[in-house]
Design a protein around this motif. Structure first.
Motif, PDB file in Angstrom:
ATOM      1  N   ARG A  58      54.886 -62.279  24.798  1.00  0.00           N
ATOM      2  CA  ARG A  58      55.764 -61.117  24.655  1.00  0.00           C
ATOM      3  C   ARG A  58      54.997 -59.970  24.024  1.00  0.00           C
ATOM      4  O   ARG A  58      53.893 -60.144  23.537  1.00  0.00           O
ATOM      5  N   GLU A  59      55.606 -58.801  24.009  1.00  0.00           N
ATOM      6  CA  GLU A  59      55.087 -57.630  23.318  1.00  0.00           C
ATOM      7  C   GLU A  59      56.206 -57.074  22.462  1.00  0.00           C
ATOM      8  O   GLU A  59      57.366 -57.073  22.871  1.00  0.00           O
ATOM      9  N   LEU A  60      55.847 -56.592  21.282  1.00  0.00           N
ATOM     10  CA  LEU A  60      56.839 -55.979  20.407  1.00  0.00           C
ATOM     11  C   LEU A  60      57.047 -54.528  20.814  1.00  0.00           C
ATOM     12  O   LEU A  60      56.096 -53.817  21.132  1.00  0.00           O
ATOM     13  N   SER A  61      58.283 -54.098  20.760  1.00  0.00           N
ATOM     14  CA  SER A  61      58.578 -52.680  20.965  1.00  0.00           C
ATOM     15  C   SER A  61      58.186 -51.927  19.698  1.00  0.00           C
ATOM     16  O   SER A  61      57.937 -52.536  18.646  1.00  0.00           O
ATOM     17  N   GLU A  62      58.145 -50.633  19.779  1.00  0.00           N
ATOM     18  CA  GLU A  62      57.830 -49.820  18.598  1.00  0.00           C
ATOM     19  C   GLU A  62      58.861 -50.074  17.498  1.00  0.00           C
ATOM     20  O   GLU A  62      58.512 -50.189  16.324  1.00  0.00           O
ATOM     21  N   HIS A  63      60.118 -50.176  17.862  1.00  0.00           N
ATOM     22  CA  HIS A  63      61.192 -50.456  16.898  1.00  0.00           C
ATOM     23  C   HIS A  63      60.949 -51.808  16.216  1.00  0.00           C
ATOM     24  O   HIS A  63      61.119 -51.929  14.995  1.00  0.00           O
ATOM     25  N   GLN A  64      60.549 -52.818  16.971  1.00  0.00           N
ATOM     26  CA  GLN A  64      60.281 -54.138  16.397  1.00  0.00           C
ATOM     27  C   GLN A  64      59.062 -54.102  15.477  1.00  0.00           C
ATOM     28  O   GLN A  64      59.043 -54.748  14.431  1.00  0.00           O
ATOM     29  N   ARG A  65      58.038 -53.352  15.869  1.00  0.00           N
ATOM     30  CA  ARG A  65      56.842 -53.211  15.013  1.00  0.00           C
ATOM     31  C   ARG A  65      57.222 -52.560  13.687  1.00  0.00           C
ATOM     32  O   ARG A  65      56.791 -53.004  12.620  1.00  0.00           O
ATOM     33  N   GLU A  66      58.016 -51.507  13.758  1.00  0.00           N
ATOM     34  CA  GLU A  66      58.452 -50.826  12.538  1.00  0.00           C
ATOM     35  C   GLU A  66      59.284 -51.757  11.662  1.00  0.00           C
ATOM     36  O   GLU A  66      59.140 -51.756  10.435  1.00  0.00           O
ATOM     37  N   ALA A  67      60.129 -52.556  12.281  1.00  0.00           N
ATOM     38  CA  ALA A  67      60.942 -53.511  11.520  1.00  0.00           C
ATOM     39  C   ALA A  67      60.068 -54.548  10.836  1.00  0.00           C
ATOM     40  O   ALA A  67      60.313 -54.922   9.678  1.00  0.00           O
TER      41      ALA A  67
END
Length: 82
Positions: free
Chosen positions: A50-59
């Motif tokens: 999978r890849e993290l979205s920008e929102h997930q990275r920030e979280a």
């Protein structure tokens, strides 16, 4: 170092049992304290690529910051009791 070798080095027992051999995703953020120390890494793993979205990275960064704050609060509380 490949992901599998990284986990084998960190978790030799689990890797020897094959627990980590199927991992296909790893994302980690260092936990950094105000004194510059680095007590560990907040990480997430999965058995699916999978890849993290920008929102997930920030979280994930916010969660690592919260973990650092909790550790520093604990250190302050322990120092106050001493």
């Amino acid at each position: 170092m490949a992901l599998r070798e990284h986990f084998m080095a960190l978790f030799g027992v689990g890797a020897a049992l094959g627990v980590f051999s199927a991992l296909r995703f790893y994302a980690g953020v260092p936990i950094r304290l105000d004194d510059g120390s680095h007590p560990g890494t907040l990480c997430v793993v999965d058995f699916q690529p999978r890849e993290l979205s920008e929102h997930q990275r920030e979280a994930l960064v916010r969660l690592a910051d919260a973990a650092a704050e909790a550790l520093m609060m604990r250190e302050r509380a322990m120092a106050a009791q001493a």
